[in-house]
Design a protein around this motif. Structure first.
Motif, PDB file in Angstrom:
ATOM      1  N   PHE A  84     -56.480   3.531  65.718  1.00 37.17           N
ATOM      2  CA  PHE A  84     -56.293   2.086  65.730  1.00 37.17           C
ATOM      3  C   PHE A  84     -55.555   1.625  66.980  1.00 37.17           C
ATOM      4  CE2 PHE A  84     -57.543   0.815  61.433  1.00 37.17           C
ATOM      5  CZ  PHE A  84     -57.738   2.062  60.873  1.00 37.17           C
ATOM      6  N   SER A  86     -53.224  -0.496  66.981  1.00 31.29           N
ATOM      7  CA  SER A  86     -51.796  -0.539  66.647  1.00 31.29           C
ATOM      8  C   SER A  86     -51.257   0.846  66.323  1.00 31.29           C
ATOM      9  CB  SER A  86     -51.597  -1.455  65.439  1.00 31.29           C
ATOM     10  OG  SER A  86     -52.308  -0.940  64.326  1.00 31.29           O
ATOM     11  N   ALA A  88     -51.171   2.497  63.872  1.00 35.94           N
ATOM     12  CA  ALA A  88     -51.101   2.569  62.411  1.00 35.94           C
ATOM     13  C   ALA A  88     -50.538   3.890  61.928  1.00 35.94           C
ATOM     14  CB  ALA A  88     -52.479   2.300  61.791  1.00 35.94           C
ATOM     15  N   LEU A  89     -49.455   4.341  62.560  1.00 35.76           N
ATOM     16  CA  LEU A  89     -48.786   5.547  62.064  1.00 35.76           C
ATOM     17  C   LEU A  89     -47.974   5.170  60.837  1.00 35.76           C
ATOM     18  CD1 LEU A  89     -47.533   7.060  65.430  1.00 35.76           C
ATOM     19  CD2 LEU A  89     -49.576   7.659  64.134  1.00 35.76           C
ATOM     20  N   TRP A  90     -47.869   6.102  59.902  1.00 37.59           N
ATOM     21  CA  TRP A  90     -47.135   5.792  58.670  1.00 37.59           C
ATOM     22  C   TRP A  90     -45.647   6.009  58.908  1.00 37.59           C
ATOM     23  CZ3 TRP A  90     -51.428   9.423  57.627  1.00 37.59           C
ATOM     24  CH2 TRP A  90     -52.616   8.729  57.426  1.00 37.59           C
ATOM     25  N   PRO A  91     -44.874   4.936  58.839  1.00 39.68           N
ATOM     26  CA  PRO A  91     -43.456   5.024  59.217  1.00 39.68           C
ATOM     27  C   PRO A  91     -42.628   5.887  58.278  1.00 39.68           C
ATOM     28  CG  PRO A  91     -43.980   2.839  58.372  1.00 39.68           C
ATOM     29  CD  PRO A  91     -45.277   3.570  58.503  1.00 39.68           C
ATOM     30  N   HIS A  92     -43.123   6.101  57.040  1.00 39.26           N
ATOM     31  CA  HIS A  92     -42.319   6.889  56.104  1.00 39.26           C
ATOM     32  C   HIS A  92     -42.621   8.379  56.211  1.00 39.26           C
ATOM     33  CE1 HIS A  92     -46.138   6.101  54.217  1.00 39.26           C
ATOM     34  NE2 HIS A  92     -45.879   6.917  53.228  1.00 39.26           N
ATOM     35  N   MET A  93     -43.532   8.762  57.098  1.00 37.24           N
ATOM     36  CA  MET A  93     -43.836  10.181  57.259  1.00 37.24           C
ATOM     37  C   MET A  93     -43.423  10.647  58.655  1.00 37.24           C
ATOM     38  SD  MET A  93     -47.628  10.629  55.677  1.00 37.24           S
ATOM     39  CE  MET A  93     -48.199   9.753  54.245  1.00 37.24           C
ATOM     40  N   ASN A  98     -47.780  13.003  59.420  1.00 37.13           N
ATOM     41  CA  ASN A  98     -48.849  12.111  59.850  1.00 37.13           C
ATOM     42  C   ASN A  98     -50.078  12.907  60.276  1.00 37.13           C
ATOM     43  OD1 ASN A  98     -48.585   8.994  60.247  1.00 37.13           O
ATOM     44  ND2 ASN A  98     -46.524   9.764  60.547  1.00 37.13           N
ATOM     45  N   TYR A 101     -51.772  14.895  57.280  1.00 32.11           N
ATOM     46  CA  TYR A 101     -52.173  14.202  56.048  1.00 32.11           C
ATOM     47  C   TYR A 101     -53.650  14.414  55.698  1.00 32.11           C
ATOM     48  CZ  TYR A 101     -52.949  10.489  52.667  1.00 32.11           C
ATOM     49  OH  TYR A 101     -53.302   9.794  51.546  1.00 32.11           O
ATOM     50  N   GLY A 102     -54.509  14.300  56.707  1.00 33.22           N
ATOM     51  CA  GLY A 102     -55.946  14.459  56.466  1.00 33.22           C
ATOM     52  C   GLY A 102     -56.274  15.846  55.936  1.00 33.22           C
ATOM     53  N   ARG A 149     -53.667  12.849  64.707  1.00 36.81           N
ATOM     54  CA  ARG A 149     -53.964  12.652  63.292  1.00 36.81           C
ATOM     55  C   ARG A 149     -55.476  12.563  63.082  1.00 36.81           C
ATOM     56  NH1 ARG A 149     -51.597   7.307  60.647  1.00 36.81           N
ATOM     57  NH2 ARG A 149     -53.197   6.403  61.958  1.00 36.81           N
TER      58      ARG A 149
ATOM     59  N   GLU B 163     -48.952  -3.407  56.522  1.00 34.96           N
ATOM     60  CA  GLU B 163     -50.136  -3.766  57.289  1.00 34.96           C
ATOM     61  C   GLU B 163     -51.369  -3.040  56.762  1.00 34.96           C
ATOM     62  OE1 GLU B 163     -49.866  -3.538  61.589  1.00 34.96           O
ATOM     63  OE2 GLU B 163     -47.726  -3.899  61.333  1.00 34.96           O
ATOM     64  N   ASP B 165     -53.893  -2.061  58.334  1.00 33.49           N
ATOM     65  CA  ASP B 165     -54.280  -0.949  59.222  1.00 33.49           C
ATOM     66  C   ASP B 165     -53.737   0.385  58.720  1.00 33.49           C
ATOM     67  OD1 ASP B 165     -55.717  -2.434  60.952  1.00 33.49           O
ATOM     68  OD2 ASP B 165     -54.367  -2.225  62.664  1.00 33.49           O
ATOM     69  N   LEU B 166     -52.517   0.350  58.164  1.00 42.05           N
ATOM     70  CA  LEU B 166     -51.893   1.589  57.701  1.00 42.05           C
ATOM     71  C   LEU B 166     -52.713   2.202  56.571  1.00 42.05           C
ATOM     72  CD1 LEU B 166     -48.151   0.503  57.697  1.00 42.05           C
ATOM     73  CD2 LEU B 166     -49.330   1.925  59.355  1.00 42.05           C
ATOM     74  N   ALA B 169     -56.075   3.415  58.004  1.00 44.29           N
ATOM     75  CA  ALA B 169     -55.922   4.667  58.739  1.00 44.29           C
ATOM     76  C   ALA B 169     -56.053   5.846  57.785  1.00 44.29           C
ATOM     77  CB  ALA B 169     -54.573   4.701  59.458  1.00 44.29           C
ATOM     78  N   ILE B 173     -59.401   8.805  57.568  1.00 36.52           N
ATOM     79  CA  ILE B 173     -59.358  10.267  57.684  1.00 36.52           C
ATOM     80  C   ILE B 173     -59.495  10.934  56.328  1.00 36.52           C
ATOM     81  CG2 ILE B 173     -58.126  10.344  59.876  1.00 36.52           C
ATOM     82  CD1 ILE B 173     -55.624  11.095  58.278  1.00 36.52           C
ATOM     83  N   GLY B 174     -60.121  10.244  55.383  1.00 33.19           N
ATOM     84  CA  GLY B 174     -60.570  10.951  54.186  1.00 33.19           C
ATOM     85  C   GLY B 174     -59.863  10.623  52.887  1.00 33.19           C
ATOM     86  N   ALA B 175     -58.970   9.625  52.881  1.00 37.22           N
ATOM     87  CA  ALA B 175     -58.295   9.294  51.627  1.00 37.22           C
ATOM     88  C   ALA B 175     -59.120   8.275  50.845  1.00 37.22           C
ATOM     89  CB  ALA B 175     -56.909   8.737  51.904  1.00 37.22           C
ATOM     90  N   VAL B 184     -49.625   5.806  50.880  1.00 34.49           N
ATOM     91  CA  VAL B 184     -49.224   4.944  51.991  1.00 34.49           C
ATOM     92  C   VAL B 184     -48.667   3.606  51.492  1.00 34.49           C
ATOM     93  CG1 VAL B 184     -50.035   3.695  54.025  1.00 34.49           C
ATOM     94  CG2 VAL B 184     -50.840   6.012  53.594  1.00 34.49           C
ATOM     95  N   PRO B 187     -45.477   3.815  48.668  1.00 34.77           N
ATOM     96  CA  PRO B 187     -44.160   4.182  49.210  1.00 34.77           C
ATOM     97  C   PRO B 187     -43.599   3.129  50.165  1.00 34.77           C
ATOM     98  CG  PRO B 187     -45.721   5.985  49.503  1.00 34.77           C
ATOM     99  CD  PRO B 187     -46.485   4.854  48.922  1.00 34.77           C
ATOM    100  N   LEU B 188     -44.489   2.475  50.938  1.00 31.67           N
ATOM    101  CA  LEU B 188     -43.993   1.487  51.900  1.00 31.67           C
ATOM    102  C   LEU B 188     -43.574   0.193  51.210  1.00 31.67           C
ATOM    103  CD1 LEU B 188     -46.451   2.070  54.863  1.00 31.67           C
ATOM    104  CD2 LEU B 188     -44.031   2.631  54.760  1.00 31.67           C
TER     105      LEU B 188
END
Lengths: 369, 270
Positions: A84, A86, A88-93, A98, A101-102, A149, B163, B165-166, B169, B173-175, B184, B187-188
């Motif tokens: 993306f 932005s 779009a990295l997950w801030p809680h990981m 990150n 995850y896949g 990622r 967001e 996008d999160l 994303a 990738i497969g979720a 995602v 938790p956020l």
């Protein structure tokens, strides 16, 4: 297309509500190919990418990957990965979480995941950052985590949505080459959306130029740069200088009729599809040459010569840029040495640098003035 | 050297002092009452101090502990029921382009818009017919209608702050949709949801009118006990009960303040 397409987009129309963004669009992409979707904002390039990724559903048409129809599949079943704008990295990981995850979703053994994450971190120069949170990283590092990622799951197709537009200009130049060499090394099929012409030229095998939801032209960087198929592509690829003239076609020659600022010029048609009548002539500032009015050098065959006055001179670096006044409008011409302001000059444009198109009557009428 | 005194400090100090008195005056009075054995007009301070009323409240025969237990049970059930409704509702309101989104959000305000008494009298009459009157589920249902407005509004804001996008994303990738939500989005949004849970909990703990009409006399919550003690002129018991109610309120408010981030608050009601 001779190349049998690995990703085939056939006749898709996409829109939101009543507005159609993409209209009956076709596109084929070969395995291992790096394709850039280039266009200004609002041209539909991001919508096309999101449709391929599965985040937008076409009204009609189909999308196939390696012969299987994915049109109705949700994004997670398509075997693609999207990077993306932005990030779009997950801030809680953490960085490692990150990237991993896949793989976790694929229920791979923990050891495999760790090995792959380490491999990705080493590949992208993120070693030792595995336990950091995205908030603790620089822009360039975040961009690489986002890339890692996506690459970790070994996608069949890598989709990049303006991944470099949030980076500093200097980092951007190096990351361009990093992504390109990584893509070559991994042999991955990639589609890259960008509005930056140079970025597309440097990175892609093939450039697809889009305008108003349609593909204007596609080809190698060299083809679209030197043989623009439409006025839009010519302008987008940097031929911003525009002259309105009249042309007469005689056998395989084009005669540009004598005008207020130019003598008649005859240039080879070289495959251009033109009819006699009003034409737009476009050329790049760096393709033209400036000469003093007293210069007696013989004009190259097929070249166009214009007469004008230097209105202003500036130095953007490497060459001098002159605004040359022709009546009530100006063109930009580069030269290796400066000419004086107010000096009468000759502007010579070689035959191969002239982009000639019939003036579209409809668009001319639509002009407000 | 001349020391300049800003004269503006005089009215400011006066206003601040007044404010402190308005806030802490009744609280001091309350605390004094909890330890007063004997206190009557015209004395400024209690005549005798002691903790005999504390013993009475906490004695096995006193109802306070039982009421506290009932109150906490009802509040917990209310939180669970409210969140079970607010999480899907808030997610849908934040993600889908629902028509009349603002109107739906406003609809949750309706229980607050009418005077409580007639509403609860009617609910009590209806619950009586279907046998819900005087039961804990009945009281929980009343508290849920009351707490849902906080729960849905804050949950919508909490999900809007994540967001899209999160989530995309993770999908790319497969979720699957549920995995992406679980790993995602949830938790956020958790801090915001936590804040809404605390609001609902405190609202339920404090709620009087509905509990009175639907619950009394079979279900005795702490506010009902407080009312009985206060109405009976037993200020010591009433004050001790009030103090018991105050403890979770203040504790949770401090937690909420940490959980509710500005970016969530700014999206409340949008």
């Amino acid at each position: 297309m001779a190349l049998s397409a690995f990703l085939k987009v056939e006749n898709i129309s996409v829109g939101y509500g009543a507005t159609t963004v993409l209209d009956k669009l076709d596109l084929g992409i070969g395995k291992g190919e790096f394709v850039a979707l280039l266009g200004s904002s609002g041209c539909g390039k991001t919508t096309l990418l999101r449709t391929i990724a599965g985040f937008a559903k076409p009204f009609v048409g189909s999308i196939q990957v390696a012969g299987r129809d994915v049109t109705q599949m949700p994004p997670d079943k398509r075997g693609m990965a999207l990077v993306f704008q932005s990030y779009a990295l997950w801030p809680h990981m953490t960085v490692a979480q990150n990237i991993g995850y896949g793989l976790k979703l694929q229920k791979r053994p923990r050891g495999d995941i760790e090995a792959r994450v380490t491999e990705m971190q080493n590949l992208l120069g993120l070693s030792g950052l595995g336990n950091r949170k995205p908030g603790q990283l620089s822009g360039g590092q975040r961009q690489r985590v986002a890339l890692g990622r996506a690459l970790a799951i070994d996608p069949e197709i890598l989709l990049l949505d303006e991944p470099l537009s949030n980076l500093d200009a200097r980092i951007r130049l190096t990351v361009r080459h990093e992504i390109r060499s990584l893509q070559k090394r991994l042999g991955i099929t990639a589609i890259h959306v960008t509005h930056d012409r140079e970025e597309a030229m440097v990175m892609a095998d093939r450039i697809v130029i889009m305008n108003a939801g349609r593909i204007e032209q596609q080809g190698t960087p060299e083809e679209v740069y030197n043989k623009p198929a439409s006025p839009f592509v010519a302008a987008f690829m940097g031929a911003e200088n525009l002259l309105s003239m009249r042309a007469k076609l005689q056998s395989d020659q084009i005669e540009l009729v004598e005008g207020e600022f130019n003598a008649a010029a005859v240039t080879p048609q070289s495959g251009r599809a033109l009819t006699s009548g009003a034409v737009d002539v476009r050329f790049r500032a760096e393709a033209a040459r400036l000469a003093r009015s007293g210069d007696r050098t013989v004009l190259d065959p097929g070249a166009l010569e214009l007469r004008g006055q230097v209105a202003s001179v500036s130095y953007p670096g490497g060459h001098w840029r002159h605004a040359v006044r022709l009546g009530d409008h100006e063109i930009l011409v580069d030269a290796n040495s400066p000419f004086d302001q107010g000096e009468t000059v000759k502007v010579r444009i070689p035959a191969e640098a002239l982009f000639i198109f019939n003036t579209a009557a409809a668009t001319a009428d639509a002009q407000p003035h | 050297m001349m020391v300049r005194i800003d004269l503006w400090w005089l009215p400011r100090a006066f206003v601040l002092g007044l404010l402190a008195f308005v806030i802490f005056g009744p609280l001091t009075n309350l605390v004094l009452w909890t330890v007063a054995e004997k206190w009557y007009f015209p004395h400024m301070l209690p005549l005798e101090y002691g903790v005999s009323f504390w013993q009475r409240v906490f004695s096995p025969r006193g109802n306070a502990m039982e009421s506290l237990g009932t109150s906490v049970l009802i509040a917990t059930l209310t939180v669970i029921a409210s969140l079970a409704l607010a999480i899907p509702a808030g997610y849908a309101l934040s993600r889908l382009k629902l028509p009349f989104r603002g109107l739906i959000l406003l609809a949750f305000l309706i229980p607050q818009a009418f005077p409580n008494l007639p509403v609860y009298v009617n609910i009590a009459r209806f619950f009586y017919q279907i046998g819900l009157n005087g039961t804990i589920p009945g009281v929980v249902m009343v508290h849920v209608t009351h707490g849902l407005v906080f729960a849905v509004w804050i949950a919508t804001a909490a999900f809007s702050a994540v967001e899209i996008d999160l989530e995309d994303a993770a999908r790319s990738i497969g979720a699957g949709p549920i995995q992406a939500f679980r790993d995602v989005t949830l938790p956020l949004a958790a801090p915001g949801l936590m804040a809404s849970a605390i609001f609902v909990f405190l609202e339920s703990l404090d709620e009087f009118t509905g509990s009175y009409f639907v619950g009394a006399p079979d279900v005795t919550t702490l506010p009902l006990l407080l009312y009985t003690a206060g109405a009976g002129g037993n200020y010591q018991i009433a004050s001790i009960t009030a103090l018991l109610l105050l403890v979770p309120s203040i504790g949770f408010m401090l937690v909420v303040e940490r959980f509710l981030r500005a970016d969530v608050l700014s999206k409340v009601g949008h």
